[in-house]
Design an enzyme around this catalytic site. Structure first.
Site, PDB file in Angstrom:
ATOM      1  CG  HIS A   1      -2.965  -3.970  -8.728  1.00  0.00           C
ATOM      2  ND1 HIS A   1      -2.477  -4.998  -7.947  1.00  0.00           N
ATOM      3  CD2 HIS A   1      -4.076  -3.517  -8.098  1.00  0.00           C
ATOM      4  CE1 HIS A   1      -3.261  -5.157  -6.907  1.00  0.00           C
ATOM      5  NE2 HIS A   1      -4.236  -4.272  -6.961  1.00  0.00           N
TER       6      HIS A   1
ATOM      7  CB  THR B   1       8.026 -18.090 -18.390  1.00  0.00           C
ATOM      8  OG1 THR B   1       8.503 -19.379 -18.774  1.00  0.00           O
ATOM      9  CG2 THR B   1       8.340 -17.083 -19.479  1.00  0.00           C
TER      10      THR B   1
ATOM     11  CD  GLN C   1      -3.150  -0.420   0.092  1.00  0.00           C
ATOM     12  OE1 GLN C   1      -3.136   0.726  -0.345  1.00  0.00           O
ATOM     13  NE2 GLN C   1      -4.052  -1.307  -0.294  1.00  0.00           N
TER      14      GLN C   1
ATOM     15  CB  CYS D   1      -7.726  -9.056  -0.912  1.00  0.00           C
ATOM     16  SG  CYS D   1      -6.634  -7.993  -1.879  1.00  0.00           S
TER      17      CYS D   1
ATOM     18  CB  SER E   1       1.468  -4.939  -5.454  1.00  0.00           C
ATOM     19  OG  SER E   1       0.570  -5.326  -6.466  1.00  0.00           O
TER      20      SER E   1
END
Length: 374
Positions: free
Chosen positions: A200, A235, A178, A317, A198
């Site tokens: 996004h 990958t 955050q 979430c 993160s």
């Protein structure tokens, strides 16, 4: 539409979209030796440098994951398995994100001794209680930097200093999902051993995350192909990583903090029977959690949705779980306060006109809902 919901609050930035598009055109497997593989490796390396620069750490210590959840799981399970022979005592709090809290419960079921730090009414962990729980056999401490429901900043900068006195061999993991790029994040300065971030949340593409790990190695969580120095096999998501790097390099808060404070002031001055959850002094500046007493937050959420205003009622979430907020409950909020709690999450796209419109519709809908609830 006005997005004040943490799950939707940061759309992919133009820079991230361009970077992902360019990566698709040059797409290849970074593990491959041919030209396309080398082009992909160059993209991944460039993004790694941009992201590591944002938190002031060496690029070699940054590993890419599929998001904050994987980063947190890797950090916790990886550290517990690596250090399990030294001790079985681990510490966290009950206001952590589910991707931290639930792994600790899982480790408890496996025989680890879990201690939960007390949380004060203002949403901050109790430092004295934390210090009292440290032991010689403590191997892992995990604490979020910014709470995803209240926006309260935790004193992670003080934890390692305390740990060195009583638990010098323990690892410190910080969930900075955050806070990354939004407020200063300095893992090396704070003595953090492992940090989760993160993409996004800062305008990258969903499904991209990062894990900073110091020279102290943890056990790999995903094994197989040996990518990323065997720390995270699989990958690499080259377009997502390209977008992540571009987002980190170009991210800006704009007037977010100003608009959050404006929203808070108007709610405080114009709406009755409200309780603000979380200390305003120690707030990140882009999350506002408010309890509107005498209503059910879910009703308000859907009422505002009719006007194109999107807010949330807890952790994005775990929003599919109709239960009181664990965070607010641990802070000591009453049933009325948890039932009526709404979270507003702002970003650089929110304008004063958006905020004024939100307040106007908020007052209208609250009047109707409270009249109906009575």
């Amino acid at each position: 539409m006005i997005y004040l919901d943490n799950a939707s609050t940061t759309k992919p930035s133009e820079a991230a979209i361009r970077a992902a598009s360019d990566a698709f055109e040059n797409f290849g497997n970074p593990s491959s030796l041919h030209n396309l593989g080398m082009a992909a490796e160059k993209i991944v390396t460039g993004s790694r440098r941009k992201i590591s620069a944002a938190i002031g750490v060496p690029a070699k210590n940054l590993y890419f994951t599929s998001g904050g959840t994987e980063s947190n799981n890797t950090a916790i399970f990886g550290a517990a398995k690596a250090l399990g022979k030294r001790g079985r005592h681990i510490i966290t709090s009950k206001i952590e994100h589910p991707s931290v809290y639930e792994p600790f419960l899982s480790l408890e079921n496996e025989g680890f001794d879990v201690d939960f730090i007390k949380v004060m009414r203002n949403g901050r962990i109790d430092i004295d209680d934390f210090e009292s729980r440290l032991r010689e056999d403590t191997i892992l401490v995990s604490c979020m930097h910014v709470n995803n429901e209240t926006g309260v900043i935790q004193p992670v900068d003080k934890l390692k200093e305390i740990m060195r006195k009583k638990s010098p061999n323990a690892f410190l993991h910080v969930d900075a999902v955050q806070s990354f790029c939004k407020i200063p994040v300095r893992p090396k300065e704070w003595g953090v051993d492992i940090m989760s971030i993160s993409g996004h949340k800062i305008g990258g593409i969903k499904g991209t995350g990062g894990l900073y790990i110091t020279g102290s190695k943890i056990r790999p969580y995903i094994m197989g192909g040996g990518q990323q120095a065997n720390m995270r096999s699989g990958t690499e998501n080259v377009p997502g990583i390209a977008a992540f790097g571009a987002a980190a390099e170009s991210f800006g808060m704009g007037d977010t903090v100003k608009m959050r404070n404006y929203l808070r002031d108007r709610i405080k001055n114009e709406i009755e029977n409200v309780v603000f959850n979380g200390d305003n002094e120690y707030n990140c500046g882009y999350i506002l959690n408010v309890s509107f007493l005498g209503i059910k937050a879910e009703i308000l959420l859907h009422s505002l949705e009719k006007h194109g205003i999107y807010v949330s009622t807890g952790s994005a979430c775990s929003s599919n779980k109709p239960m009181p907020s664990r965070t607010l409950t641990e802070m000591g909020a009453s049933d009325k306060e948890t039932t009526g709690a709404v979270r507003f999450s702002l970003n650089a796209d929110i304008t004063k006109e958006d905020t004024d419109f939100c307040i106007e519709k908020l007052k209208e809908e609250l009047s109707v809902i409270r009249r109906y609830m009575r």
